[in-house]
Design a protein around this motif. Structure first.
Motif, mmCIF file in Angstrom:
data_model
loop_
_atom_site.group_PDB
_atom_site.id
_atom_site.type_symbol
_atom_site.label_atom_id
_atom_site.label_comp_id
_atom_site.label_asym_id
_atom_site.label_seq_id
_atom_site.Cartn_x
_atom_site.Cartn_y
_atom_site.Cartn_z
ATOM 1 N N PHE A 8 0.841 -1.198 0.000
ATOM 2 C CA PHE A 8 0.000 0.000 0.000
ATOM 3 C C PHE A 8 0.875 1.247 0.000
ATOM 4 C CE2 PHE A 8 -2.172 3.354 2.419
ATOM 5 C CZ PHE A 8 -3.305 3.510 1.645
ATOM 6 N N LYS A 9 0.403 2.274 -0.709
ATOM 7 C CA LYS A 9 1.079 3.574 -0.681
ATOM 8 C C LYS A 9 0.066 4.684 -0.920
ATOM 9 C CE LYS A 9 4.776 6.325 -2.698
ATOM 10 N NZ LYS A 9 5.834 6.402 -3.707
ATOM 11 N N PRO A 10 -0.001 5.675 -0.011
ATOM 12 C CA PRO A 10 -0.854 6.847 -0.222
ATOM 13 C C PRO A 10 -0.062 7.995 -0.852
ATOM 14 C CG PRO A 10 -0.069 6.812 2.041
ATOM 15 C CD PRO A 10 0.529 5.604 1.344
ATOM 16 N N GLY A 11 -0.768 9.069 -1.208
ATOM 17 C CA GLY A 11 -0.134 10.319 -1.616
ATOM 18 C C GLY A 11 0.497 10.328 -2.994
ATOM 19 N N LEU A 12 -0.076 9.602 -3.947
ATOM 20 C CA LEU A 12 0.466 9.566 -5.300
ATOM 21 C C LEU A 12 -0.206 10.613 -6.190
ATOM 22 C CD1 LEU A 12 0.376 5.711 -5.714
ATOM 23 C CD2 LEU A 12 2.447 7.083 -5.548
ATOM 24 N N ASP A 88 12.310 -1.071 -5.653
ATOM 25 C CA ASP A 88 11.679 -0.652 -6.908
ATOM 26 C C ASP A 88 10.347 0.047 -6.660
ATOM 27 O OD1 ASP A 88 13.749 -1.697 -8.369
ATOM 28 O OD2 ASP A 88 12.711 -3.575 -8.818
ATOM 29 N N LEU A 89 9.684 -0.299 -5.571
ATOM 30 C CA LEU A 89 8.385 0.294 -5.228
ATOM 31 C C LEU A 89 8.571 1.254 -4.056
ATOM 32 C CD1 LEU A 89 6.120 -2.869 -5.478
ATOM 33 C CD2 LEU A 89 6.397 -1.049 -7.155
ATOM 34 N N GLU A 90 9.333 2.271 -4.289
ATOM 35 C CA GLU A 90 9.692 3.232 -3.243
ATOM 36 C C GLU A 90 8.460 3.793 -2.545
ATOM 37 O OE1 GLU A 90 11.798 7.578 -2.967
ATOM 38 O OE2 GLU A 90 12.457 6.209 -4.543
ATOM 39 N N GLY A 91 8.462 3.706 -1.226
ATOM 40 C CA GLY A 91 7.382 4.259 -0.420
ATOM 41 C C GLY A 91 6.235 3.302 -0.147
ATOM 42 N N PHE A 92 6.225 2.143 -0.791
ATOM 43 C CA PHE A 92 5.181 1.151 -0.530
ATOM 44 C C PHE A 92 5.484 0.416 0.761
ATOM 45 C CE2 PHE A 92 3.826 1.831 -4.805
ATOM 46 C CZ PHE A 92 2.510 1.434 -4.832
ATOM 47 N N LYS A 93 4.460 0.132 1.519
ATOM 48 C CA LYS A 93 4.570 -0.635 2.764
ATOM 49 C C LYS A 93 3.838 -1.950 2.585
ATOM 50 C CE LYS A 93 6.324 2.763 5.303
ATOM 51 N NZ LYS A 93 7.623 3.121 4.888
ATOM 52 N N GLU A 94 4.404 -3.004 3.137
ATOM 53 C CA GLU A 94 3.746 -4.302 3.095
ATOM 54 C C GLU A 94 2.651 -4.302 4.158
ATOM 55 O OE1 GLU A 94 4.952 -8.968 2.650
ATOM 56 O OE2 GLU A 94 6.509 -7.500 3.107
ATOM 57 N N LEU A 95 1.439 -4.699 3.768
ATOM 58 C CA LEU A 95 0.322 -4.803 4.705
ATOM 59 C C LEU A 95 0.233 -6.249 5.178
ATOM 60 C CD1 LEU A 95 -2.576 -2.789 3.027
ATOM 61 C CD2 LEU A 95 -1.033 -2.053 4.821
#
Length: 162
Positions: A8-12, A88-95
């Motif tokens: 998950f990543k917010p703020g795109l 590669d998925l900068e800023g994504f967090k694993e849920l």
């Protein structure tokens, strides 16, 4: 059951979503974009007239990427059967970490059957209409391993042998 991955990543920004789509898309990716007044239908090419829309999905045999507008930015959710390189998925967090997935069949209405919305389309390459029976799409269930609760149902591209 197979190990699954949810990110998950917010703020795109819309540009961030487009770059993410370009990074994760494969030759066999499909798109479905929704605006408050219309849907794109299932397309093999990102429909420019709908993008970024209010929300949408890009899916292939490995993962589904969902984006949804939240205020002036977008949130992105990745449901995957393959582990992502978070560099590669900068800023994504694993849920969570206990996801399992299994694939199931999905069935689409024929173009001549009544349905909502009436003008729903399936578009192949070069924006040519394709028959829904020729689309090998399935559903991938993501469930919590400990509780066996299904939290997400993703679309996926199935092989002819599935």
């Amino acid at each position: 059951m197979n190990k699954g991955f949810v990110y998950f990543k917010p703020g795109l920004s819309p540009d961030d979503v487009k770059k993410l789509l370009e990074k994760l898309a494969t030759e066999k990716s499909y798109y479905f974009v929704r605006s408050p007044h219309a849907v794109s239908g299932i397309c093999m090419k990102l429909p420019d007239e709908f993008f970024p829309g209010f929300e949408g999905q890009m899916f292939n045999s490995d993962r589904e990427l969902r984006w949804k507008k939240q205020g002036s930015t977008y949130e992105a959710l990745i449901l995957s059967r393959v582990e992502a390189n978070l560099v590669d998925l900068e800023g994504f967090k694993e849920l969570g970490e206990n996801w399992e997935w299994c694939d199931r069949a999905a069935y689409f209405h024929s173009l001549d059957e009544p349905k909502f919305p009436k003008n729903f389309i399936y578009q192949g390459e070069n924006n040519k209409t394709i028959e829904s029976k020729n689309i090998s799409i399935g559903q991938r269930y993501f469930q919590d391993q400990r509780t066996a609760t299904v939290h997400f149902v993703a679309l996926t591209v199935r092989s002819k042998n599935d």
